[in-house]
Design a protein around this motif. Structure first.
Motif, PDB file in Angstrom:
ATOM      1  N   ASP A  83       0.845  -1.190   0.000  1.00 53.02           N
ATOM      2  CA  ASP A  83       0.000   0.000   0.000  1.00 53.02           C
ATOM      3  C   ASP A  83       0.880   1.239   0.000  1.00 53.02           C
ATOM      4  OD1 ASP A  83      -2.606  -1.253   0.163  1.00 53.02           O
ATOM      5  OD2 ASP A  83      -2.077  -1.832   2.200  1.00 53.02           O
ATOM      6  N   ILE A  84       0.558   2.179  -0.862  1.00 51.49           N
ATOM      7  CA  ILE A  84       1.267   3.453  -0.892  1.00 51.49           C
ATOM      8  C   ILE A  84       0.233   4.577  -0.903  1.00 51.49           C
ATOM      9  CG2 ILE A  84       3.243   2.498  -2.125  1.00 51.49           C
ATOM     10  CD1 ILE A  84       2.196   3.854  -4.663  1.00 51.49           C
ATOM     11  N   GLU A  85       0.666   5.780  -0.511  1.00 50.82           N
ATOM     12  CA  GLU A  85      -0.176   6.959  -0.628  1.00 50.82           C
ATOM     13  C   GLU A  85       0.473   7.923  -1.603  1.00 50.82           C
ATOM     14  OE1 GLU A  85      -1.344   8.797   3.007  1.00 50.82           O
ATOM     15  OE2 GLU A  85      -2.283   6.964   3.815  1.00 50.82           O
ATOM     16  N   GLN A  86      -0.352   8.531  -2.446  1.00 47.58           N
ATOM     17  CA  GLN A  86       0.175   9.407  -3.482  1.00 47.58           C
ATOM     18  C   GLN A  86      -0.764  10.587  -3.683  1.00 47.58           C
ATOM     19  OE1 GLN A  86       3.219   9.096  -5.176  1.00 47.58           O
ATOM     20  NE2 GLN A  86       2.627  11.202  -5.667  1.00 47.58           N
ATOM     21  N   VAL A  87      -0.177  11.761  -3.916  1.00 48.08           N
ATOM     22  CA  VAL A  87      -0.945  12.978  -4.184  1.00 48.08           C
ATOM     23  C   VAL A  87      -0.822  13.322  -5.657  1.00 48.08           C
ATOM     24  CG1 VAL A  87      -1.275  15.409  -3.599  1.00 48.08           C
ATOM     25  CG2 VAL A  87      -0.461  13.803  -1.855  1.00 48.08           C
ATOM     26  N   PHE A  88      -1.953  13.589  -6.296  1.00 47.10           N
ATOM     27  CA  PHE A  88      -1.989  14.032  -7.685  1.00 47.10           C
ATOM     28  C   PHE A  88      -2.580  15.440  -7.735  1.00 47.10           C
ATOM     29  CE2 PHE A  88      -2.444   9.412  -7.753  1.00 47.10           C
ATOM     30  CZ  PHE A  88      -1.477   9.037  -8.684  1.00 47.10           C
ATOM     31  N   GLN A  89      -2.041  16.286  -8.599  1.00 43.23           N
ATOM     32  CA  GLN A  89      -2.617  17.612  -8.826  1.00 43.23           C
ATOM     33  C   GLN A  89      -3.581  17.500 -10.016  1.00 43.23           C
ATOM     34  OE1 GLN A  89      -2.293  20.447  -7.074  1.00 43.23           O
ATOM     35  NE2 GLN A  89      -0.994  19.383  -5.588  1.00 43.23           N
ATOM     36  N   VAL A  90      -4.861  17.708  -9.731  1.00 39.28           N
ATOM     37  CA  VAL A  90      -5.897  17.592 -10.759  1.00 39.28           C
ATOM     38  C   VAL A  90      -6.628  18.926 -10.850  1.00 39.28           C
ATOM     39  CG1 VAL A  90      -7.932  16.329 -11.538  1.00 39.28           C
ATOM     40  CG2 VAL A  90      -6.167  15.144 -10.213  1.00 39.28           C
ATOM     41  N   GLU A  91      -6.456  19.596 -11.973  1.00 42.47           N
ATOM     42  CA  GLU A  91      -7.086  20.905 -12.197  1.00 42.47           C
ATOM     43  C   GLU A  91      -6.759  21.874 -11.060  1.00 42.47           C
ATOM     44  OE1 GLU A  91     -11.224  20.237 -12.796  1.00 42.47           O
ATOM     45  OE2 GLU A  91     -10.965  19.323 -14.773  1.00 42.47           O
ATOM     46  N   GLY A  92      -5.491  21.873 -10.631  1.00 38.95           N
ATOM     47  CA  GLY A  92      -5.031  22.807  -9.618  1.00 38.95           C
ATOM     48  C   GLY A  92      -5.348  22.418  -8.189  1.00 38.95           C
ATOM     49  N   ALA A  93      -6.020  21.291  -7.982  1.00 35.19           N
ATOM     50  CA  ALA A  93      -6.379  20.849  -6.629  1.00 35.19           C
ATOM     51  C   ALA A  93      -5.667  19.539  -6.305  1.00 35.19           C
ATOM     52  CB  ALA A  93      -7.885  20.675  -6.504  1.00 35.19           C
ATOM     53  N   ALA A  94      -5.328  19.369  -5.032  1.00 33.49           N
ATOM     54  CA  ALA A  94      -4.645  18.150  -4.588  1.00 33.49           C
ATOM     55  C   ALA A  94      -5.658  17.034  -4.352  1.00 33.49           C
ATOM     56  CB  ALA A  94      -3.858  18.427  -3.321  1.00 33.49           C
ATOM     57  N   ARG A  95      -5.413  15.878  -4.951  1.00 34.24           N
ATOM     58  CA  ARG A  95      -6.244  14.682  -4.725  1.00 34.24           C
ATOM     59  C   ARG A  95      -5.357  13.610  -4.107  1.00 34.24           C
ATOM     60  NH1 ARG A  95     -10.941  14.657  -8.101  1.00 34.24           N
ATOM     61  NH2 ARG A  95     -11.446  12.636  -7.183  1.00 34.24           N
ATOM     62  N   HIS A  96      -5.757  13.099  -2.961  1.00 38.09           N
ATOM     63  CA  HIS A  96      -4.967  12.106  -2.225  1.00 38.09           C
ATOM     64  C   HIS A  96      -5.547  10.707  -2.476  1.00 38.09           C
ATOM     65  CE1 HIS A  96      -2.795  15.067   0.413  1.00 38.09           C
ATOM     66  NE2 HIS A  96      -3.808  15.801   0.008  1.00 38.09           N
ATOM     67  N   TYR A  97      -4.668   9.757  -2.744  1.00 35.48           N
ATOM     68  CA  TYR A  97      -5.105   8.378  -3.000  1.00 35.48           C
ATOM     69  C   TYR A  97      -4.285   7.396  -2.182  1.00 35.48           C
ATOM     70  CZ  TYR A  97      -7.955   9.831  -6.961  1.00 35.48           C
ATOM     71  OH  TYR A  97      -8.925  10.416  -7.747  1.00 35.48           O
ATOM     72  N   ARG A  98      -4.953   6.345  -1.715  1.00 36.98           N
ATOM     73  CA  ARG A  98      -4.265   5.178  -1.192  1.00 36.98           C
ATOM     74  C   ARG A  98      -4.307   4.126  -2.288  1.00 36.98           C
ATOM     75  NH1 ARG A  98      -6.567   4.688   3.506  1.00 36.98           N
ATOM     76  NH2 ARG A  98      -4.887   5.779   4.585  1.00 36.98           N
ATOM     77  N   ILE A  99      -3.142   3.656  -2.688  1.00 35.27           N
ATOM     78  CA  ILE A  99      -3.032   2.739  -3.821  1.00 35.27           C
ATOM     79  C   ILE A  99      -2.521   1.388  -3.328  1.00 35.27           C
ATOM     80  CG2 ILE A  99      -2.029   2.345  -6.101  1.00 35.27           C
ATOM     81  CD1 ILE A  99      -1.556   5.386  -6.275  1.00 35.27           C
ATOM     82  N   ARG A 100      -3.262   0.334  -3.617  1.00 35.13           N
ATOM     83  CA  ARG A 100      -2.837  -1.035  -3.301  1.00 35.13           C
ATOM     84  C   ARG A 100      -2.387  -1.672  -4.602  1.00 35.13           C
ATOM     85  NH1 ARG A 100      -2.982  -4.310   0.855  1.00 35.13           N
ATOM     86  NH2 ARG A 100      -3.337  -6.545   0.657  1.00 35.13           N
ATOM     87  N   THR A 101      -1.170  -2.164  -4.629  1.00 33.86           N
ATOM     88  CA  THR A 101      -0.619  -2.650  -5.896  1.00 33.86           C
ATOM     89  C   THR A 101       0.179  -3.939  -5.710  1.00 33.86           C
ATOM     90  OG1 THR A 101       0.793  -2.064  -7.797  1.00 33.86           O
ATOM     91  CG2 THR A 101       1.435  -1.185  -5.647  1.00 33.86           C
ATOM     92  N   GLY A 102       0.168  -4.785  -6.745  1.00 35.36           N
ATOM     93  CA  GLY A 102       0.910  -6.040  -6.734  1.00 35.36           C
ATOM     94  C   GLY A 102       0.932  -6.644  -8.139  1.00 35.36           C
ATOM     95  N   LEU A 103       1.687  -7.719  -8.300  1.00 32.72           N
ATOM     96  CA  LEU A 103       1.803  -8.401  -9.586  1.00 32.72           C
ATOM     97  C   LEU A 103       0.846  -9.584  -9.653  1.00 32.72           C
ATOM     98  CD1 LEU A 103       5.694  -8.426 -10.037  1.00 32.72           C
ATOM     99  CD2 LEU A 103       4.038  -6.856 -11.092  1.00 32.72           C
ATOM    100  N   ALA A 104       0.306  -9.828 -10.843  1.00 33.26           N
ATOM    101  CA  ALA A 104      -0.581 -10.978 -11.074  1.00 33.26           C
ATOM    102  C   ALA A 104      -0.186 -11.636 -12.394  1.00 33.26           C
ATOM    103  CB  ALA A 104      -2.036 -10.529 -11.113  1.00 33.26           C
ATOM    104  N   ARG A 105      -0.370 -12.955 -12.450  1.00 32.82           N
ATOM    105  CA  ARG A 105      -0.017 -13.693 -13.663  1.00 32.82           C
ATOM    106  C   ARG A 105      -1.280 -13.974 -14.474  1.00 32.82           C
ATOM    107  NH1 ARG A 105       4.747 -15.895 -14.605  1.00 32.82           N
ATOM    108  NH2 ARG A 105       5.283 -15.866 -12.378  1.00 32.82           N
ATOM    109  N   ARG A 106      -1.215 -13.690 -15.738  1.00 37.03           N
ATOM    110  CA  ARG A 106      -2.358 -13.904 -16.625  1.00 37.03           C
ATOM    111  C   ARG A 106      -2.336 -15.327 -17.175  1.00 37.03           C
ATOM    112  NH1 ARG A 106      -2.551  -8.743 -20.564  1.00 37.03           N
ATOM    113  NH2 ARG A 106      -4.628  -9.587 -20.968  1.00 37.03           N
TER     114      ARG A 106
END
Length: 447
Positions: A83-106
């Protein structure tokens, strides 16, 4: 973009959820992004993890892996999710996200990276608001304010009652909360009551509680604030507004730690630490016989005076920077502060202290011009105090302009102080005799 290999059913399901979903190959090329995350971040057709709204998510994920214990995150294959937290600037405003990420095999044996996005902007905004209550908001360069903080630390570990005195908006409530957090009662309740905000007819019941049938409308028994603060801290804000007939009962509760709820003779014992606050000197109220002397000396075992903001000019830039940071965390646009606007903010006397400064900066951010706070961005009270002229004023002498500005400042201060010459002089940083001379020089009524 659709997920390949006949996964249309999964795609339909993922498109229907509120959380954002991305699927990317090992190079970072996004193979799929659901409607939710595209709309929230304003993504186009071609997206790569190396540049999502200007953020390199590949680097962010690597950092997250290292923080999670993958010491060689670049060369080793990730196992499980992080889990990571990341801030994105969207149309001049800060949007905060918690992102859960991992690898998967198709199914074909290839690996893809899954990223699940949850918007936590509202949580961060709430945390930013709560952070206002922190000790950091009270510390600055001013030596007197640092002494106040030191006094809070000194008295917090004792059982002494504390009286905080200072103008409205100087941070008395924050100091009371800080004192509670530093005390041995920190794990117990902190109960606050603004004595000036409760109607006189209800204040006794609010403080001490009542039994059923104690008065019209008392359908049920109700505990008061003293009971609610049991073994904790009771903060009596604007204690000087308690009417005289209630002060005797308050004195007994303070002195004997016992009281009777409204409507009964049953005595109730209580163990609370009382912190009081007043925006005026209670000693003056004692001398005017508006406040009991015995109650005053019980409450003021350890009095602390909080200096007004106008006497802490060096702290104003620090406060402005912190306020701008909090506003940005709450989603306001990031702006700069022009030199002319800063000078006006530094020279303004701030009768409402830090609370007024917070409102003024928020107003200025909303009215910023091309991302910069200019004099025209400031609230009307601040501009009126400085006698702000039209954009293209008529030529006039420096002395005339200075006199007009001084006249405007005096008139403004008189209005804010309801005609009191002493308070006006104090707001303007001069003594009363100097104010009288200036008014006489400007041809203003001095009576």
């Amino acid at each position: 973009m659709a997920i390949a290999n006949g996964e249309e059913l999964l795609e339909t399901l993922v498109e229907s959820i509120e959380e954002g979903v991305m699927v990317a190959d090992r190079s970072g090329r996004v193979l799929f992004a659901n409607r939710s995350i595209r709309g929230q971040l304003g993504l186009g057709e071609e997206v790569r993890l190396g540049n999502v709204c200007g953020v390199n998510l590949l680097v962010a994920v690597t950092r997250g892996q290292i923080d999670a214990g993958f010491d060689d995150a670049v060369s080793r294959r990730q196992v499980g999710f992080v889990d990571i937290e990341q801030v994105f600037q969207v149309e001049g405003a800060a949007r905060h996200y918690r992102i859960r990420t991992g690898l998967a095999r198709r199914g074909d044996g290839s690996e893809v990276r899954l990223l699940l996005f949850r918007d936590i902007t509202h949580v961060k905004q709430l945390e930013a608001k709560i952070a206002q209550e922190g000790e950091g908001e009270l510390i600055g360069r001013d030596a007197r304010m640092r002494e106040v903080i030191q006094q809070i630390h000194q008295v917090a570990g004792t059982a002494a009652y504390v009286l905080l005195q200072g103008e409205s908006g100087t941070g008395k409530s924050m100091l009371a909360r800080l004192l509670h957090r530093l005390s041995a009662r920190a794990a117990r309740p902190f109960v606050e009551i603004n004595c000036a905000a409760i109607p006189e007819s209800l204040l006794e019941s609010e403080l001490f509680g009542h039994v059923r049938g104690a008065f019209t409308g008392a359908a049920n028994e109700r505990p008061g604030r003293f009971t609610a603060a049991q073994r904790g801290t009771l903060f009596l804000d604007e204690v000087g507004e308690i009417p005289l007939h209630l002060q005797a009962k308050l004195l007994r509760a303070v002195q004997d730690k016992a009281f009777e709820p409204v409507g009964t003779n049953r005595t109730q014992s209580v163990d609370v630490r009382i912190v009081s606050a007043s925006n005026r000197l209670l000693k003056d109220a004692v001398e005017s016989r508006l406040f009991r002397a015995d109650l005053y000396y019980r409450l003021a075992v350890f009095p602390i005076h909080i200096p007004p903001l106008r006497s802490r000019k060096a702290d104003i830039p620090l406060f402005i920077a912190r306020i701008l940071e909090r506003l940005a965390a709450r989603g306001y646009p990031q702006v700069s502060l022009g030199d002319a606007a800063l000078r006006m903010l530094l020279d303004y006397p701030w009768p409402g202290n830090v609370r007024e400064l917070e409102n003024a900066v928020e107003h200025a951010v909303i009215c910023a011009v091309n991302g910069c706070i200019e004099p025209l961005s400031l609230p009307q009270d601040v501009r009126a105090y400085h006698g702000e002229a039209p954009a293209l004023p008529h030529p006039r002498s420096t002395a005339s302009r200075s006199n007009e500005q001084l006249r405007g400042q005096i008139l403004f201060a008189l209005k804010r102080c309801e005609g009191s010459k002493s308070a006006t002089a104090k707001m303007l940083g001069m003594d009363r005799v100097t104010l009288w001379r200036q008014m006489r020089k400007l041809g203003m009524t001095t009576g």
